[in-house]
Design a protein around this motif. Sequence first.
Motif, PDB file in Angstrom:
ATOM      1  N   ILE A  93      55.531  30.300  44.246  1.00  0.00           N
ATOM      2  CA  ILE A  93      54.736  30.616  45.428  1.00  0.00           C
ATOM      3  C   ILE A  93      54.257  32.042  45.208  1.00  0.00           C
ATOM      4  CG2 ILE A  93      54.693  30.922  47.924  1.00  0.00           C
ATOM      5  CD1 ILE A  93      57.055  28.937  48.054  1.00  0.00           C
ATOM      6  N   THR A  94      52.942  32.203  45.017  1.00  0.00           N
ATOM      7  CA  THR A  94      52.405  33.498  44.622  1.00  0.00           C
ATOM      8  C   THR A  94      51.168  33.856  45.432  1.00  0.00           C
ATOM      9  OG1 THR A  94      51.032  32.493  42.913  1.00  0.00           O
ATOM     10  CG2 THR A  94      53.222  33.257  42.242  1.00  0.00           C
ATOM     11  N   GLY A  95      50.824  35.120  45.369  1.00  0.00           N
ATOM     12  CA  GLY A  95      49.573  35.616  45.909  1.00  0.00           C
ATOM     13  C   GLY A  95      48.891  36.432  44.832  1.00  0.00           C
ATOM     14  N   ARG A  96      47.591  36.605  44.962  1.00  0.00           N
ATOM     15  CA  ARG A  96      46.893  37.418  43.963  1.00  0.00           C
ATOM     16  C   ARG A  96      45.945  38.394  44.645  1.00  0.00           C
ATOM     17  NH1 ARG A  96      42.782  33.431  40.617  1.00  0.00           N
ATOM     18  NH2 ARG A  96      41.437  32.895  42.349  1.00  0.00           N
ATOM     19  N   LEU A  97      45.788  39.512  43.982  1.00  0.00           N
ATOM     20  CA  LEU A  97      44.938  40.591  44.461  1.00  0.00           C
ATOM     21  C   LEU A  97      44.120  41.060  43.274  1.00  0.00           C
ATOM     22  CD1 LEU A  97      44.249  42.579  46.777  1.00  0.00           C
ATOM     23  CD2 LEU A  97      46.090  44.029  45.919  1.00  0.00           C
ATOM     24  N   GLY A  98      42.803  41.133  43.461  1.00  0.00           N
ATOM     25  CA  GLY A  98      41.987  41.483  42.314  1.00  0.00           C
ATOM     26  C   GLY A  98      40.705  42.187  42.675  1.00  0.00           C
ATOM     27  N   TYR A  99      39.907  42.393  41.643  1.00  0.00           N
ATOM     28  CA  TYR A  99      38.621  43.058  41.776  1.00  0.00           C
ATOM     29  C   TYR A  99      37.575  42.195  41.081  1.00  0.00           C
ATOM     30  CZ  TYR A  99      34.954  46.531  41.355  1.00  0.00           C
ATOM     31  OH  TYR A  99      33.763  47.198  41.433  1.00  0.00           O
ATOM     32  N   SER A 100      36.474  41.941  41.779  1.00  0.00           N
ATOM     33  CA  SER A 100      35.415  41.132  41.181  1.00  0.00           C
ATOM     34  C   SER A 100      34.207  41.998  40.882  1.00  0.00           C
ATOM     35  CB  SER A 100      35.025  39.977  42.098  1.00  0.00           C
ATOM     36  OG  SER A 100      34.444  40.458  43.281  1.00  0.00           O
ATOM     37  N   PHE A 101      33.560  41.682  39.796  1.00  0.00           N
ATOM     38  CA  PHE A 101      32.299  42.320  39.436  1.00  0.00           C
ATOM     39  C   PHE A 101      31.451  41.266  38.741  1.00  0.00           C
ATOM     40  CE2 PHE A 101      35.646  43.321  36.488  1.00  0.00           C
ATOM     41  CZ  PHE A 101      35.124  42.990  35.243  1.00  0.00           C
ATOM     42  N   GLY A 102      30.242  41.058  39.276  1.00  0.00           N
ATOM     43  CA  GLY A 102      29.402  39.992  38.748  1.00  0.00           C
ATOM     44  C   GLY A 102      30.073  38.648  38.943  1.00  0.00           C
ATOM     45  N   GLN A 103      30.204  37.906  37.863  1.00  0.00           N
ATOM     46  CA  GLN A 103      30.824  36.583  37.915  1.00  0.00           C
ATOM     47  C   GLN A 103      32.304  36.606  37.535  1.00  0.00           C
ATOM     48  OE1 GLN A 103      27.420  35.182  35.386  1.00  0.00           O
ATOM     49  NE2 GLN A 103      27.800  33.311  36.556  1.00  0.00           N
TER      50      GLN A 103
ATOM     51  N   GLY B 208      49.150  38.253  35.744  1.00  0.00           N
ATOM     52  CA  GLY B 208      47.754  38.541  36.036  1.00  0.00           C
ATOM     53  C   GLY B 208      46.849  37.644  35.235  1.00  0.00           C
ATOM     54  N   GLY B 209      45.550  37.788  35.491  1.00  0.00           N
ATOM     55  CA  GLY B 209      44.607  36.958  34.770  1.00  0.00           C
ATOM     56  C   GLY B 209      43.184  37.380  35.007  1.00  0.00           C
ATOM     57  N   VAL B 210      42.299  36.577  34.474  1.00  0.00           N
ATOM     58  CA  VAL B 210      40.871  36.777  34.630  1.00  0.00           C
ATOM     59  C   VAL B 210      40.233  35.417  34.921  1.00  0.00           C
ATOM     60  CG1 VAL B 210      40.424  36.604  32.144  1.00  0.00           C
ATOM     61  CG2 VAL B 210      38.797  37.790  33.610  1.00  0.00           C
ATOM     62  N   GLU B 211      39.280  35.414  35.848  1.00  0.00           N
ATOM     63  CA  GLU B 211      38.560  34.196  36.200  1.00  0.00           C
ATOM     64  C   GLU B 211      37.062  34.476  36.125  1.00  0.00           C
ATOM     65  OE1 GLU B 211      38.480  30.852  39.775  1.00  0.00           O
ATOM     66  OE2 GLU B 211      40.084  32.340  39.697  1.00  0.00           O
ATOM     67  N   TRP B 212      36.307  33.539  35.570  1.00  0.00           N
ATOM     68  CA  TRP B 212      34.869  33.720  35.416  1.00  0.00           C
ATOM     69  C   TRP B 212      34.151  32.516  35.995  1.00  0.00           C
ATOM     70  CZ3 TRP B 212      31.090  31.358  32.093  1.00  0.00           C
ATOM     71  CH2 TRP B 212      29.863  32.025  32.089  1.00  0.00           C
ATOM     72  N   ALA B 213      33.239  32.773  36.955  1.00  0.00           N
ATOM     73  CA  ALA B 213      32.446  31.713  37.587  1.00  0.00           C
ATOM     74  C   ALA B 213      31.173  31.498  36.780  1.00  0.00           C
ATOM     75  CB  ALA B 213      32.104  32.101  39.018  1.00  0.00           C
ATOM     76  N   PHE B 214      30.970  30.266  36.280  1.00  0.00           N
ATOM     77  CA  PHE B 214      29.761  30.035  35.501  1.00  0.00           C
ATOM     78  C   PHE B 214      28.678  29.315  36.291  1.00  0.00           C
ATOM     79  CE2 PHE B 214      33.038  27.074  34.061  1.00  0.00           C
ATOM     80  CZ  PHE B 214      32.452  25.837  34.248  1.00  0.00           C
ATOM     81  N   ASP B 215      28.959  28.924  37.534  1.00  0.00           N
ATOM     82  CA  ASP B 215      27.936  28.543  38.516  1.00  0.00           C
ATOM     83  C   ASP B 215      28.561  28.636  39.900  1.00  0.00           C
ATOM     84  OD1 ASP B 215      29.238  26.148  39.178  1.00  0.00           O
ATOM     85  OD2 ASP B 215      27.878  24.871  38.066  1.00  0.00           O
ATOM     86  N   MET B 216      27.907  28.107  40.928  1.00  0.00           N
ATOM     87  CA  MET B 216      28.395  28.274  42.302  1.00  0.00           C
ATOM     88  C   MET B 216      29.710  27.547  42.566  1.00  0.00           C
ATOM     89  SD  MET B 216      26.462  30.354  43.861  1.00  0.00           S
ATOM     90  CE  MET B 216      26.901  30.089  45.554  1.00  0.00           C
ATOM     91  N   ASN B 217      29.999  26.480  41.839  1.00  0.00           N
ATOM     92  CA  ASN B 217      31.189  25.685  42.133  1.00  0.00           C
ATOM     93  C   ASN B 217      32.247  25.688  41.035  1.00  0.00           C
ATOM     94  OD1 ASN B 217      28.925  24.685  43.828  1.00  0.00           O
ATOM     95  ND2 ASN B 217      30.512  23.369  44.652  1.00  0.00           N
TER      96      ASN B 217
END
Length: 135
Positions: free
Chosen positions: A16-26, A75-84
């Motif tokens: 059971i976790t929570g995440r806190l991050g910073y987004s820039f662009g996608q 930690g990790g990194v997530e990248w959105a390559f379109d809206m969904n």
Amino acid sequence: MPIVSNTKIGDWYGMITGRLGYSFGQALVYAKGGVAFVDVESGIAGTVLAGPGVVANGSFAGSTSDTVATWTVGGGVEWAFDMNWSIKAEYMYIGLNETQTLCGSGVVLATSTCFSHEFDGIHTAKVGLNYRFGG
């Protein structure tokens, strides 16, 4: 006195976790932490022959299985390559610092026969593909 001993991080773990991050662009870079639940198992078995401190031949066996609650961080990194759709890579460390002591039963000994098993932390890595429902 042949003795067989085993230790095992069980068949499952959960977090059971929570995440806190910073987004820039996608991209989103994040830290993650919380509580983890881990199944840990230990076992011993052996045969003892009569000798000093042992009054008769015999065998012994013992096992234990526990669910341990502990902390987890990563930690990790997530990248959105379109809206969904997005893809992510994540590392998590489960801070498992557990020692189980087992005492065998069924032996005719002058003293107790016990063994300790230590479980260290668990390193996990995963890659995921996410779909966002809705707008």
